[in-house]
Design an enzyme around this catalytic site. Sequence first.
Site, PDB file in Angstrom:
ATOM      1  N   SER A 113       0.814  -1.211   0.000  1.00  0.00           N
ATOM      2  CA  SER A 113       0.000   0.000   0.000  1.00  0.00           C
ATOM      3  C   SER A 113       0.852   1.267   0.000  1.00  0.00           C
ATOM      4  O   SER A 113       0.312   2.368  -0.116  1.00  0.00           O
ATOM      5  CB  SER A 113      -0.922   0.013   1.227  1.00  0.00           C
ATOM      6  N   HIS A 118      -3.616  -3.786  -4.815  1.00  0.00           N
ATOM      7  CA  HIS A 118      -3.823  -3.427  -3.414  1.00  0.00           C
ATOM      8  C   HIS A 118      -5.286  -3.607  -3.027  1.00  0.00           C
ATOM      9  O   HIS A 118      -6.155  -2.834  -3.431  1.00  0.00           O
ATOM     10  CB  HIS A 118      -3.388  -1.978  -3.159  1.00  0.00           C
ATOM     11  N   GLU A 157      -6.882  -1.469  -5.890  1.00  0.00           N
ATOM     12  CA  GLU A 157      -6.102  -0.467  -6.617  1.00  0.00           C
ATOM     13  C   GLU A 157      -5.079  -1.201  -7.482  1.00  0.00           C
ATOM     14  O   GLU A 157      -4.183  -1.871  -6.976  1.00  0.00           O
ATOM     15  CB  GLU A 157      -5.406   0.474  -5.642  1.00  0.00           C
ATOM     16  N   ASN A 173      -4.421   5.101   0.632  1.00  0.00           N
ATOM     17  CA  ASN A 173      -3.541   5.378   1.763  1.00  0.00           C
ATOM     18  C   ASN A 173      -2.905   6.764   1.709  1.00  0.00           C
ATOM     19  O   ASN A 173      -2.392   7.236   2.724  1.00  0.00           O
ATOM     20  CB  ASN A 173      -2.475   4.297   1.891  1.00  0.00           C
TER      21      ASN A 173
END
Length: 291
Positions: free
Chosen positions: A120, A141, A153, A191
């Site tokens: 991440s 991700h 992701e 994130n």
Amino acid sequence: MTTIQTIGIAGAGTMGAGIAIVAARAGFRTIVFDTRQDALDRARGQTEAFLKKSEERGKLPPGAAAEALERWEGTTQLSELACCDLIIEAIFEDLGVKHLLFSQLHEVCPESTIFASNTSTISITEIAGGSGRPDRFVGMHFCLPAQLMKLIEMSPGLGTSEETFQKAWACAVALGQKPVTTQDTPGFILNYFLIPFNNDAIRLVEQGVADPADIDLAIKTALGYPMGPLELLDLVGMDTQKLLCEAMHGLTHEPRAACPPLVRRMIAANHLGKKTGRGFHTYGNTKMFGA
């Protein structure tokens, strides 16, 4: 339509166990690797409990839990991932350790195997650089908890081939997830916002602004989040949050991404979160997040 049939998961922690549930539930043969048998046993038990609860609640048809469990295999032998079409790495955020894992996988896997990282924070291009096959490497991700959250992701590295990216994308769709394309930048989309946001919540506790339960209730009530930031941190684990902060802050030098001192104190006290029964909240059991 995906050509991938067997998915390997490297790492049987909270994230890896969740991804394995997603894969087995979606009909893929799923092989989970970890160096520790106790981690595999725990992941297997959590998986069984989660799938059975899902079936009891009507979220899976009768018999689906048993069928998914038949597709789930655990191993401490890295060589047993050689039959996988796709291997998703879900270990902790350390570039050197990831390079070592992928270099070993490169030796045992055929050229056709696609490698993916669930990282991440760390650059996909950097991880791929130590994989031996940067053209067949992609970022995937998953969001925590993977077995409940739909987003993936998808991040190509500089060397990722279009064929590899499209195969991984088709697999993400076949898993029942919702993929989005992100560039290979620190934190991707989620994130980039979440690590500083969660740290802000931790600092509210540090400063005595409010109790964890009230902070979580305020966020859930006012912003409509299904889970408060401190509840999420307990699920992630303080040890993991520390690694995420160090990776993100090291790359961006964003002050809000720096690890709050309270996290280090909680780690020292073994208040890691749900997996130890105590974090910002106290838990009566350490079972996987509910179905």
